[in-house]
Design a protein around this motif. Structure first.
Motif, mmCIF file in Angstrom:
data_model
loop_
_atom_site.group_PDB
_atom_site.id
_atom_site.type_symbol
_atom_site.label_atom_id
_atom_site.label_comp_id
_atom_site.label_asym_id
_atom_site.label_seq_id
_atom_site.Cartn_x
_atom_site.Cartn_y
_atom_site.Cartn_z
ATOM 1 N N UNK A 132 88.507 25.032 46.663
ATOM 2 C CA UNK A 132 88.902 23.972 47.604
ATOM 3 C C UNK A 132 88.102 24.062 48.907
ATOM 4 N N UNK A 133 87.447 25.222 49.124
ATOM 5 C CA UNK A 133 86.752 25.404 50.414
ATOM 6 C C UNK A 133 85.265 25.129 50.270
ATOM 7 N N UNK A 134 84.918 23.884 49.978
ATOM 8 C CA UNK A 134 83.507 23.619 49.691
ATOM 9 C C UNK A 134 82.775 22.984 50.870
ATOM 10 N N UNK A 135 83.406 22.984 52.027
ATOM 11 C CA UNK A 135 82.732 22.416 53.198
ATOM 12 C C UNK A 135 81.380 23.110 53.462
ATOM 13 N N UNK A 136 81.305 24.452 53.333
ATOM 14 C CA UNK A 136 80.007 25.108 53.576
ATOM 15 C C UNK A 136 78.920 24.739 52.558
ATOM 16 N N UNK A 137 79.266 24.041 51.475
ATOM 17 C CA UNK A 137 78.245 23.632 50.505
ATOM 18 C C UNK A 137 77.435 22.450 51.050
#
Ligand SMILES: [Zn+2]
Ligand SMILES: [Zn+2]
Length: 538
Positions: free
Chosen positions: A44-49
């Motif tokens: 769910x934490x894919x913002x850094x992608x």
């Protein structure tokens, strides 16, 4: 240039590396984390992608632990191309949609449970529809072709011999007039695996990402493994019993079909019912037949001799649930091959429920069982396992056959590395459980004197700049449980933003420089985060 280790480090799943050169950003693999709630939260934490800012995604192979978050990237604004081989594209077509269905089903199940517990609504990571949309971004390339992707950037896909279409990716990057080469091993195959060719040799490179799934183990030989399997099947026939083989739908299932087929054709086994009970495995088998140009010489020869290496007299492909249920009514001895390979999902759970408690049944584990999975508990000798909310006794014969592995063992990995000869080669050991990656890393540095590192999750590295190396920055955000209702949080956000603008205005009046890089950067990050959220809600 910079690299950020987004997944597949100190664990076998979630493979993803973000690479950045100036403003150009791209990913190598974009896999899903699997094996337990804690790890899966990372999906769910894919913002850094940085999905909207990526120019492309290079995909080593179709396995979900390498490809599974691609639909989520598209949902979050990725508009570039996913570059992979044709067979990987074909396999992703069925595997990503299947994954989307699983995500939808899981969210539905969570919601049923959550409603009873008064929790908020669970949203699927992505849907089958998202997966379908993401396929439009795929662009196939051939093995061994050099493909230019941007100014001063080209790639080449080499056969990794792991599953159909799998690749080692070589990347040549120019920076400040100097060209360097990165190598991503992807998952490296086991030599002498059925159907696929042996992994290609790579000799040149400056930085290598090396998988380490079996970095501490030696597999038994292929021949020994086949003999063991035949012995188990013969014993089952003698006792009118069944052999259940949990197998990954892609490659392992086809390897078993190939092996049993060859044994029956040669007369080493009598013809027996073999059920392939996984719709995904059935579709994957069709894709294998279509991509026969990827087969090794031995398999090509069977084909040109007029036989079908992926067919067995008496094989039954069961697509529908009714057909699947009917298997239990067949009292003849036989073999059931079913997914998922780690016994965590899919129809194999029904077969395990039916057979684990029967003393005469045989369960044959042939693939890697990640920590936290049902398969791992069975291999580790659990007396009971929980399936469909029911405690099931483990009384069947449990066998583990490592020789069918689609991954190189320790010797295979070391042999592969031994061909690289740049003394300044740096190796990031990834795709392995922490202890195993560390062990392999040490072994490689002792034997070959290469600089080796086992990166941390979310570690960032500057590549090719001596002074800045060895200074990992870590940014691990912990997810906090919501403490206040969303509306309160949104109001607070509004107020903070207004206050911030007022303060900046004041500073500006005082003649302060409000465009300092630190402030600017923080604001840009906040802006990006909000945009990503906005995209997600669309
Ligand atoms: Zn794989
Ligand atoms: Zn993998």
């Amino acid at each position: 240039m910079r690299a950020e280790f987004l997944g597949g480090v100190r664990t076998v799943t979630g493979s993803a590396t973000l690479l950045e050169r100036d403003s150009l950003k791209w990913l190598v693999d974009c896999g899903m984390f699997q094996g337990g709630e804690e790890l899966e939260k990372r999906n769910r934490k894919t913002q850094p992608y940085k999905a909207p800012k990526l120019s492309f995604i290079l995909l080593t192979h179709a396995h979900i632990d390498h490809s599974g978050l691609i639909p989520k990237m598209v949902r979050e604004g990725f508009r570039g191309k996913v570059i992979c081989t044709q067979a990987t594209l074909d396999l992703c077509e069925v595997m990503l949609q299947d994954s989307g269905h699983i995500q939808e089903m899981e969210a539905e199940w969570q919601n049923r449970k959550g409603k009873r517990a008064g929790r908020g609504e669970a949203v699927p990571l992505y849907t089958a529809k998202d997966a379908e949309k993401s396929l439009r971004h795929f662009q196939p390339v051939g093995y061994d072709e050099i493909v230019p992707l941007a100014e001063g950037l080209k790639v080449r896909f080499r056969d990794a011999g792991h599953i159909l279409g799998s690749a080692i990716i070589e990347i040549w990057v120019e920076e400040e007039g100097q060209e360097r080469k990165l190598i991503f091993s992807g998952d490296l195959g086991n030599s002498n695996q059925p159907i696929v060719r042996d992994p290609s040799i790579v000799e040149e490179g400056d930085v290598l990402w090396l998988e380490s799934t079996y970095g501490n183990r030696l597999h038994k030989s292929k021949e020994e493994t086949v003999q063991e399997l035949l012995k188990i099947v013969r014993e089952a026939i003698a006792h009118q019993a069944k052999v259940v083989i949990p197998a990954f739908a892609v490659e392992r299932t086809q390897d078993i079909i190939y092996t049993l087929g060859q044994s029956i054709r040669r007369g080493d086994l009598p013809p027996i019912p073999v059920y392939i009970d996984s719709p995904l495995a059935i579709s994957a088998t069709e894709i294998f037949k279509k991509n026969s140009d990827c087969f090794d010489r031995e398999t090509q020869e069977i084909l040109s001799g007029g036989e079908n290496p992926l067919d067995i007299p008496g094989i039954m492909f069961t697509r529908t649930t009714e057909e699947s249920k009917a298997i239990n009514e067949d009292s003849r001895p036989g073999v059931i091959v079913s997914a998922s390979g780690m016994c965590d999902a899919g129809r194999v759970k029904h077969h395990l429920k039916h057979h684990l408690w029967r003393e005469e049944s045989h369960i044959v584990i042939i693939g890697y069982q990640a920590e936290g999975t049902v398969g791992r508990r069975i291999v580790d000798g659990a007396k009971t396992v929980r399936l469909f909310g029911e405690e099931i006794a483990v009384k069947a014969h449990i066998h583990t056959l490592g020789g069918f592995s689609a991954h190189a063992d320790q010797k295979g990995l070391l042999d592969w590395v031994s061909h690289l000869h740049n003394p300044r080669l740096e190796i990031f050991v990834n795709h392995g459980e922490e202890k195993i990656s560390l062990e392999l890393s040490q072994l490689i540095s002792e034997r070959f004197h290469f600089k080796t590192t086992v990166p941390q999750w979310r570690e960032k590295r500057v590549l090719f700049t001596e002074a800045e190396q060895g200074m990992p920055e870590r940014e691990v955000e912990e997810e906090q449980p919501p403490e206040e209702p969303l509306s309160v949080l949104l109001n607070r956000l509004d107020r903070t933003y207004k206050r911030l603008r007022r303060k900046m205005k004041k500073e500006k009046k005082k003649g302060e420089d409000v465009s300092r890089p630190g402030w600017w950067k923080q604001l840009e990050e906040a802006q990006q985060k909000l945009e990503a959220l906005e995209e997600e809600i669309e």
